[in-house]
Design an enzyme around this catalytic site. Structure first.
Site, PDB file in Angstrom:
ATOM      1  N   GLY A 181     -59.296  56.901  65.734  1.00 37.31           N
ATOM      2  CA  GLY A 181     -58.979  56.805  67.164  1.00 37.31           C
ATOM      3  C   GLY A 181     -59.741  55.655  67.808  1.00 37.31           C
ATOM      4  N   ASP A 196     -65.659  60.681  62.845  1.00 38.77           N
ATOM      5  CA  ASP A 196     -66.170  61.365  61.642  1.00 38.77           C
ATOM      6  C   ASP A 196     -65.228  61.230  60.439  1.00 38.77           C
ATOM      7  OD1 ASP A 196     -64.353  63.000  62.847  1.00 38.77           O
ATOM      8  OD2 ASP A 196     -65.583  64.818  62.753  1.00 38.77           O
ATOM      9  N   ASP A 227     -68.653  63.902  69.539  1.00 40.05           N
ATOM     10  CA  ASP A 227     -68.954  65.102  68.748  1.00 40.05           C
ATOM     11  C   ASP A 227     -69.647  64.759  67.435  1.00 40.05           C
ATOM     12  OD1 ASP A 227     -66.747  63.798  67.795  1.00 40.05           O
ATOM     13  OD2 ASP A 227     -65.644  65.611  67.265  1.00 40.05           O
ATOM     14  N   THR A 275     -66.142  56.631  69.261  1.00 35.58           N
ATOM     15  CA  THR A 275     -65.222  57.727  69.585  1.00 35.58           C
ATOM     16  C   THR A 275     -65.479  58.216  71.005  1.00 35.58           C
ATOM     17  OG1 THR A 275     -64.690  60.047  69.149  1.00 35.58           O
ATOM     18  CG2 THR A 275     -66.792  59.292  68.325  1.00 35.58           C
ATOM     19  N   ASP A 290     -65.009  61.152  71.877  1.00 36.66           N
ATOM     20  CA  ASP A 290     -65.249  62.597  71.821  1.00 36.66           C
ATOM     21  C   ASP A 290     -66.719  63.009  71.796  1.00 36.66           C
ATOM     22  OD1 ASP A 290     -62.620  63.261  71.932  1.00 36.66           O
ATOM     23  OD2 ASP A 290     -62.328  63.192  69.768  1.00 36.66           O
ATOM     24  N   ARG A 294     -54.599  54.980  61.038  1.00 39.54           N
ATOM     25  CA  ARG A 294     -54.940  56.049  60.094  1.00 39.54           C
ATOM     26  C   ARG A 294     -54.286  55.619  58.780  1.00 39.54           C
ATOM     27  NH1 ARG A 294     -57.500  59.479  64.057  1.00 39.54           N
ATOM     28  NH2 ARG A 294     -56.317  59.262  65.943  1.00 39.54           N
ATOM     29  N   ARG A 303     -59.782  67.216  71.329  1.00 35.65           N
ATOM     30  CA  ARG A 303     -59.043  68.180  70.505  1.00 35.65           C
ATOM     31  C   ARG A 303     -59.977  69.220  69.881  1.00 35.65           C
ATOM     32  NH1 ARG A 303     -55.227  64.840  66.848  1.00 35.65           N
ATOM     33  NH2 ARG A 303     -56.067  63.342  68.252  1.00 35.65           N
ATOM     34  N   MET A 330     -58.965  64.876  77.525  1.00 36.43           N
ATOM     35  CA  MET A 330     -58.917  64.762  76.060  1.00 36.43           C
ATOM     36  C   MET A 330     -60.071  65.517  75.392  1.00 36.43           C
ATOM     37  SD  MET A 330     -57.512  61.102  74.887  1.00 36.43           S
ATOM     38  CE  MET A 330     -55.757  60.971  74.566  1.00 36.43           C
TER      39      MET A 330
HETATM   40  P1  ADP Z   1     -61.556  59.300  63.114  1.00 36.37           P
HETATM   41  O1  ADP Z   1     -62.383  58.306  62.375  1.00 36.37           O
HETATM   42  O2  ADP Z   1     -61.285  58.866  64.518  1.00 36.37           O
HETATM   43  O3  ADP Z   1     -62.130  60.705  63.012  1.00 36.37           O
HETATM   44  P2  ADP Z   1     -59.452  59.961  61.153  1.00 36.37           P
HETATM   45  O4  ADP Z   1     -59.952  61.319  60.898  1.00 36.37           O
HETATM   46  O5  ADP Z   1     -57.993  59.773  61.289  1.00 36.37           O
HETATM   47  O6  ADP Z   1     -60.084  59.309  62.471  1.00 36.37           O
HETATM   48  O7  ADP Z   1     -59.966  59.015  59.974  1.00 36.37           O
HETATM   49  C1  ADP Z   1     -59.654  57.633  59.957  1.00 36.37           C
HETATM   50  C2  ADP Z   1     -59.292  57.193  58.580  1.00 36.37           C
HETATM   51  O8  ADP Z   1     -60.401  57.375  57.696  1.00 36.37           O
HETATM   52  C3  ADP Z   1     -58.157  57.963  57.909  1.00 36.37           C
HETATM   53  O9  ADP Z   1     -56.899  57.543  58.323  1.00 36.37           O
HETATM   54  C4  ADP Z   1     -58.401  57.633  56.440  1.00 36.37           C
HETATM   55  O10 ADP Z   1     -57.925  56.357  56.137  1.00 36.37           O
HETATM   56  C5  ADP Z   1     -59.930  57.625  56.380  1.00 36.37           C
HETATM   57  N1  ADP Z   1     -60.399  58.955  55.928  1.00 36.37           N
HETATM   58  C6  ADP Z   1     -60.640  60.060  56.651  1.00 36.37           C
HETATM   59  N2  ADP Z   1     -61.009  61.101  55.872  1.00 36.37           N
HETATM   60  C7  ADP Z   1     -61.005  60.642  54.597  1.00 36.37           C
HETATM   61  C8  ADP Z   1     -61.257  61.215  53.295  1.00 36.37           C
HETATM   62  N3  ADP Z   1     -61.617  62.501  53.172  1.00 36.37           N
HETATM   63  N4  ADP Z   1     -61.123  60.425  52.221  1.00 36.37           N
HETATM   64  C9  ADP Z   1     -60.772  59.128  52.323  1.00 36.37           C
HETATM   65  N5  ADP Z   1     -60.495  58.537  53.501  1.00 36.37           N
HETATM   66  C10 ADP Z   1     -60.606  59.258  54.634  1.00 36.37           C
END
Ligand code: ADP
Length: 326
Positions: free
Chosen positions: A15, A107, A134, A130, A132, A76, A176, A174
């Protein structure tokens, strides 16, 4: 012995949040200051997998400190969840000689970085970008302050119209999984009720307090609810209407405006400080860590640890909400 870092890549992932650009700028300029080559990786991990990587110069990050969004874009990336995808990403970085990475994200992005850094010999530094807030191991995340201020400005405006019409307004903000935006914006705007995912919503007590307020002619009420709270704004209004059909109510969902806009001074400052610290960490051999700010000092924790923890809302905040919202 740890290998010397000479060429670094920077990416924004997951995000987006206001202040990411200020952070990219800090990473690029700090890297160049220390005579590193710096590469911008487009669209988060997708750019790594698809070899969408550009060389960055000092001018590449000119005039961006005040801009929301991210010049490197974000995404993502499904492929990065797979060993084949990560291998492909590694091959692309290797070809360019990139031997250090700075990942600005949430995270999920850190989980990706943690897995990647355990599989391959490219050290990773995670920076919290982020809205958030968190993430454990830091008092602040890049973008949170801007998002909360956007919400506060909007809620103040809603209070004007709520007051003119004697209405109950339910404002969904916002968050989630985390209620920080709701909590901070709700306290700062004097909301009568703040509902967050971390705390079970007691609908009976909300109705009771609204009825009690109705009796003493207090008709303007603001309820700030995080999108991840069990009911959300629309459902909550329905439940209140069922029990108090004569009450004038409106719902306002603030949505993505909370993600955009020019970052606040505070977000620009922490983004700059964290970006610089990430580069310094790579040079000094503090590898595979998450960099945050705790008690106004830079704080470093291993990525392996960082992905296991979450920042929790303190009971003190919840007590303050209860006392002040009468
Ligand atoms: P944020 O970083 O905002 O929490 P996401 O949870 O969508 O957003 O994670 C961003 C990107 O990080 C994912 O689209 C993926 O490419 C990578 N990612 C997240 N979790 C994993 C995982 N367990 N293994 C490998 N890549 C991951």
């Amino acid at each position: 012995m740890k290998k010397e870092v000479t060429k670094i890549g920077v990416l924004t992932s997951g995000g987006d949040s206001p202040g990411m650009n200020a952070c990219i700028r800090a990473v690029v300029r700090s890297g160049l200051y220390y005579n590193l080559e710096v590469y911008g990786i487009m669209r988060g991990y997708s750019g790594m997998v698809e070899n969408d990587i550009i060389k960055m110069e000092s001018r590449s990050v000119a005039n961006i400190i005040q801009r929301g969004g991210t010049i490197l874009k974000t995404s993502r990336c499904k492929e990065f969840y797979t060993p084949e995808g990560r291998q492909q990403a590694y091959n692309n970085l290797k070809k360019l000689g990139i031997n250090g990475l700075v990942i600005i994200g949430g995270d999920g992005s850190f989980r990706g970085a943690q897995i990647f850094s355990n599989e391959f010999d490219i050290p990773c530094i995670g920076l919290p970008g982020t809205i958030d807030k968190d993430i454990a191991g830091t008092d602040f995340t890049i973008g949170f302050d801007t998002a909360v201020n956007t919400a506060v400005e909007a809620i103040d405006k809603i209070r004007d119209t709520a007051d003119a019409h004697d209405r109950l307004f339910i404002i969904e903000v916002m968050g989630r999984d985390a209620g920080y935006i709701a909590l901070h914006s709700g306290i700062a705007t004097g909301a009568e009720n703040i509902l967050i995912p971390e705390k079970k919503t007691d609908i009976d007590s909300i109705i009771k307090s609204l009825q009690e307020k109705e009796k003493r002619q207090k008709l303007v009420n603001l309820i700030v609810v995080a999108e991840g709270e069990k009911f959300g704004g629309v459902e909550l209004e329905k439940m209140i209407k069922e029990r108090m059909p004569l009450l004038e109510t409106r719902v306002c969902i603030l949505g993505h405006i909370q993600r955009g806009g020019s970052p606040t001074c505070f977000d620009r400052l922490i983004a700059s400080r964290m970006g610089y610290s990430a580069v310094e960490s790579l040079i000094e051999g503090r590898h595979n860590i998450f960099v945050g700010i705790l008690n106004n000092k830079m704080h470093y924790i291993p990525l392996d640890e960082a992905v296991k923890k979450k920042q929790h809302i303190s009971e003190e905040w919840l007590k303050i909400v209860k006392i002040l919202a009468t």
